[in-house]
Design a protein around this motif. Sequence first.
Motif, PDB file in Angstrom:
ATOM      1  N   PHE A  77     -58.614  63.134 -26.595  1.00  0.00           N
ATOM      2  CA  PHE A  77     -58.250  62.374 -25.463  1.00  0.00           C
ATOM      3  C   PHE A  77     -58.549  63.080 -23.999  1.00  0.00           C
ATOM      4  O   PHE A  77     -58.216  64.164 -23.839  1.00  0.00           O
ATOM      5  CB  PHE A  77     -56.782  61.807 -25.084  1.00  0.00           C
ATOM      6  N   ALA A  78     -59.678  62.434 -23.075  1.00  0.00           N
ATOM      7  CA  ALA A  78     -59.806  63.043 -21.740  1.00  0.00           C
ATOM      8  C   ALA A  78     -60.180  61.658 -21.023  1.00  0.00           C
ATOM      9  O   ALA A  78     -61.052  60.992 -21.321  1.00  0.00           O
ATOM     10  CB  ALA A  78     -60.833  64.230 -22.179  1.00  0.00           C
ATOM     11  N   PRO A  79     -59.459  61.889 -19.740  1.00  0.00           N
ATOM     12  CA  PRO A  79     -60.155  60.732 -18.855  1.00  0.00           C
ATOM     13  C   PRO A  79     -61.378  60.775 -18.687  1.00  0.00           C
ATOM     14  O   PRO A  79     -62.134  61.897 -18.342  1.00  0.00           O
ATOM     15  CB  PRO A  79     -59.384  60.909 -17.626  1.00  0.00           C
ATOM     16  N   LEU A  80     -62.285  59.756 -18.555  1.00  0.00           N
ATOM     17  CA  LEU A  80     -63.649  59.853 -18.317  1.00  0.00           C
ATOM     18  C   LEU A  80     -64.065  60.614 -17.095  1.00  0.00           C
ATOM     19  O   LEU A  80     -65.199  61.425 -17.094  1.00  0.00           O
ATOM     20  CB  LEU A  80     -64.143  58.488 -18.134  1.00  0.00           C
ATOM     21  N   HIS A  81     -63.287  60.397 -16.027  1.00  0.00           N
ATOM     22  CA  HIS A  81     -63.676  61.173 -14.716  1.00  0.00           C
ATOM     23  C   HIS A  81     -63.644  62.654 -14.795  1.00  0.00           C
ATOM     24  O   HIS A  81     -64.138  63.442 -13.951  1.00  0.00           O
ATOM     25  CB  HIS A  81     -62.808  60.894 -13.307  1.00  0.00           C
ATOM     26  N   THR A  82     -62.745  63.217 -15.937  1.00  0.00           N
ATOM     27  CA  THR A  82     -63.080  64.511 -16.118  1.00  0.00           C
ATOM     28  C   THR A  82     -64.093  64.998 -17.032  1.00  0.00           C
ATOM     29  O   THR A  82     -64.343  66.497 -17.134  1.00  0.00           O
ATOM     30  CB  THR A  82     -61.425  65.098 -16.739  1.00  0.00           C
ATOM     31  N   ILE A  83     -64.904  64.305 -17.575  1.00  0.00           N
ATOM     32  CA  ILE A  83     -65.773  64.481 -18.582  1.00  0.00           C
ATOM     33  C   ILE A  83     -67.351  64.708 -17.918  1.00  0.00           C
ATOM     34  O   ILE A  83     -67.767  63.644 -17.240  1.00  0.00           O
ATOM     35  CB  ILE A  83     -65.783  63.281 -19.817  1.00  0.00           C
ATOM     36  N   ALA A  84     -67.707  65.907 -17.840  1.00  0.00           N
ATOM     37  CA  ALA A  84     -69.101  66.144 -17.508  1.00  0.00           C
ATOM     38  C   ALA A  84     -70.171  66.025 -18.562  1.00  0.00           C
ATOM     39  O   ALA A  84     -69.985  66.263 -19.823  1.00  0.00           O
ATOM     40  CB  ALA A  84     -69.226  67.519 -16.777  1.00  0.00           C
ATOM     41  N   PRO A  85     -71.356  65.725 -18.100  1.00  0.00           N
ATOM     42  CA  PRO A  85     -72.670  65.930 -19.230  1.00  0.00           C
ATOM     43  C   PRO A  85     -72.494  67.194 -19.620  1.00  0.00           C
ATOM     44  O   PRO A  85     -72.219  68.271 -19.065  1.00  0.00           O
ATOM     45  CB  PRO A  85     -73.650  65.681 -18.196  1.00  0.00           C
ATOM     46  N   THR A 132     -59.548  49.682 -26.719  1.00  0.00           N
ATOM     47  CA  THR A 132     -59.523  51.013 -26.353  1.00  0.00           C
ATOM     48  C   THR A 132     -58.493  51.372 -25.195  1.00  0.00           C
ATOM     49  O   THR A 132     -58.036  50.273 -24.685  1.00  0.00           O
ATOM     50  CB  THR A 132     -60.892  51.541 -25.987  1.00  0.00           C
ATOM     51  N   ILE A 133     -58.363  52.348 -24.735  1.00  0.00           N
ATOM     52  CA  ILE A 133     -57.379  52.746 -23.693  1.00  0.00           C
ATOM     53  C   ILE A 133     -57.900  53.668 -22.804  1.00  0.00           C
ATOM     54  O   ILE A 133     -58.928  54.557 -23.359  1.00  0.00           O
ATOM     55  CB  ILE A 133     -55.881  53.333 -24.189  1.00  0.00           C
ATOM     56  N   PRO A 134     -57.449  54.000 -21.621  1.00  0.00           N
ATOM     57  CA  PRO A 134     -58.120  55.005 -20.832  1.00  0.00           C
ATOM     58  C   PRO A 134     -57.866  56.460 -21.573  1.00  0.00           C
ATOM     59  O   PRO A 134     -56.826  56.885 -22.096  1.00  0.00           O
ATOM     60  CB  PRO A 134     -57.198  55.045 -19.588  1.00  0.00           C
ATOM     61  N   GLY A 135     -58.880  57.295 -21.530  1.00  0.00           N
ATOM     62  CA  GLY A 135     -58.925  58.507 -22.174  1.00  0.00           C
ATOM     63  C   GLY A 135     -59.355  58.572 -23.637  1.00  0.00           C
ATOM     64  O   GLY A 135     -59.391  59.597 -24.093  1.00  0.00           O
ATOM     65  N   ALA A 136     -59.741  57.391 -24.367  1.00  0.00           N
ATOM     66  CA  ALA A 136     -60.023  57.529 -25.688  1.00  0.00           C
ATOM     67  C   ALA A 136     -61.576  57.168 -25.836  1.00  0.00           C
ATOM     68  O   ALA A 136     -62.072  57.004 -27.115  1.00  0.00           O
ATOM     69  CB  ALA A 136     -59.383  56.321 -25.958  1.00  0.00           C
ATOM     70  N   SER A 137     -62.341  57.485 -24.788  1.00  0.00           N
ATOM     71  CA  SER A 137     -63.830  57.051 -25.207  1.00  0.00           C
ATOM     72  C   SER A 137     -64.495  58.018 -26.139  1.00  0.00           C
ATOM     73  O   SER A 137     -65.276  57.399 -27.088  1.00  0.00           O
ATOM     74  CB  SER A 137     -64.602  57.337 -23.651  1.00  0.00           C
ATOM     75  N   GLY A 138     -63.987  59.153 -26.564  1.00  0.00           N
ATOM     76  CA  GLY A 138     -64.381  59.908 -27.777  1.00  0.00           C
ATOM     77  C   GLY A 138     -64.201  59.086 -28.812  1.00  0.00           C
ATOM     78  O   GLY A 138     -64.942  59.328 -29.877  1.00  0.00           O
ATOM     79  N   PHE A 139     -62.730  58.962 -29.062  1.00  0.00           N
ATOM     80  CA  PHE A 139     -62.624  58.325 -30.188  1.00  0.00           C
ATOM     81  C   PHE A 139     -62.783  56.993 -30.619  1.00  0.00           C
ATOM     82  O   PHE A 139     -63.438  56.535 -31.618  1.00  0.00           O
ATOM     83  CB  PHE A 139     -60.985  58.049 -30.264  1.00  0.00           C
ATOM     84  N   THR A 140     -63.308  55.951 -29.510  1.00  0.00           N
ATOM     85  CA  THR A 140     -63.933  54.988 -29.451  1.00  0.00           C
ATOM     86  C   THR A 140     -65.275  54.806 -30.117  1.00  0.00           C
ATOM     87  O   THR A 140     -65.799  54.041 -30.821  1.00  0.00           O
ATOM     88  CB  THR A 140     -63.722  54.002 -28.182  1.00  0.00           C
ATOM     89  N   MET A 141     -65.930  55.746 -29.327  1.00  0.00           N
ATOM     90  CA  MET A 141     -67.462  56.039 -29.939  1.00  0.00           C
ATOM     91  C   MET A 141     -67.597  56.751 -31.226  1.00  0.00           C
ATOM     92  O   MET A 141     -68.276  55.900 -32.035  1.00  0.00           O
ATOM     93  CB  MET A 141     -67.914  57.082 -28.784  1.00  0.00           C
ATOM     94  N   ALA A 142     -66.746  57.714 -31.572  1.00  0.00           N
ATOM     95  CA  ALA A 142     -66.721  57.975 -32.944  1.00  0.00           C
ATOM     96  C   ALA A 142     -66.383  57.171 -34.239  1.00  0.00           C
ATOM     97  O   ALA A 142     -66.777  56.949 -35.072  1.00  0.00           O
ATOM     98  CB  ALA A 142     -65.864  59.200 -33.170  1.00  0.00           C
ATOM     99  N   ASN A 143     -65.371  56.464 -33.857  1.00  0.00           N
ATOM    100  CA  ASN A 143     -64.691  55.211 -34.711  1.00  0.00           C
ATOM    101  C   ASN A 143     -65.830  54.317 -35.067  1.00  0.00           C
ATOM    102  O   ASN A 143     -66.121  53.732 -36.046  1.00  0.00           O
ATOM    103  CB  ASN A 143     -63.430  54.676 -34.173  1.00  0.00           C
ATOM    104  N   ALA A 144     -66.319  53.665 -33.830  1.00  0.00           N
ATOM    105  CA  ALA A 144     -67.580  52.762 -33.855  1.00  0.00           C
ATOM    106  C   ALA A 144     -68.571  53.342 -34.581  1.00  0.00           C
ATOM    107  O   ALA A 144     -69.292  52.266 -35.675  1.00  0.00           O
ATOM    108  CB  ALA A 144     -67.954  52.209 -32.391  1.00  0.00           C
TER     109      ALA A 144
END
Length: 213
Positions: A77-85, A132-144
């Motif tokens: 879990f990580a908030p999107l604003h903390t995730i860099a390319p 989804t919930i805030p911070g879950a973009s990695g899980f949402t992406m992998a799950n999909a």
Amino acid sequence: MPTAAARGRILLVGATGLVGRAVHAVLAPHYQVVTAGPEACDRFLDLDDCASIVAAVADPGGEGWAAVACAAGLGRFAPLHTIAPAPMTQSVYGQALCNKLLGQVNLALAAREHLRDGGSVTLVTGIATQHTIPGASGFTMANAAIEGFARAAAIEMPRGIRINVVSPGVLAESPPPVFELFAGFEPVPAARVAQAYLRSIEGGQTGQVFTVW
Ligand SMILES: NC(=O)c1ccc[n+]([C@@H]2O[C@H](COP(=O)([O-])OP(=O)(O)OC[C@H]3O[C@@H](n4cnc5c(N)ncnc54)[C@H](OP(=O)(O)O)[C@@H]3O)[C@@H](O)[C@H]2O)c1
């Protein structure tokens, strides 16, 4: 009623976890369950380590697995604003994409050769795919991606082998910090999630996502 030996053997990855323990309890009266994971299992398997997946699934001289099921898969879990390319090896998303996604895809690919005719693969995702919930973009992406893989692979699996996904809601047995992340989500008992694994293994469906929430 056939004995557990007669119904065959199931390889269960992640049998020591919250989901896995419940799945083991549901399957054990009906099948011979062989556990696989990083520790305290019958066979060593690390979803990050493709060679260990291939070795754990191998069944030389056996009659073939009745099913291969996974109740494991890591992500962050990580908030999107903390995730860099970042490239895969340095990305916050690397764990979900390498362990939960590619690990389970590799498990399904390795299992093809060692499942008996009409056997099945069951993978795991989670409610964050659709809700989804805030911070879950990695899980949402992998799950999909896992659910997309299963849908596509289902039409190409050989020898009547089926592949499905179980998508649990937030487990009632989860530790309290998880409920803060998933505020307003109705918890589901692990035993209910385990029934979806049984449905995937014993039902005739393929390419399906069994949601439990
Ligand atoms: N808990 C929830 O509320 C919930 C909700 C939706 C979806 N899910 C999904 O359900 C799956 C299982 O969750 P859980 O809550 O049961 O997790 P858990 O209690 O943390 O258990 C995880 C299991 O995976 C094993 N494992 C850890 N690292 C591994 C690796 N690198 N390779 C293979 N196995 C590994 C663990 O073995 P050790 O015990 O030896 O570490 C354990 O058996 C995960 O994919 C999770 O995203 C969970």
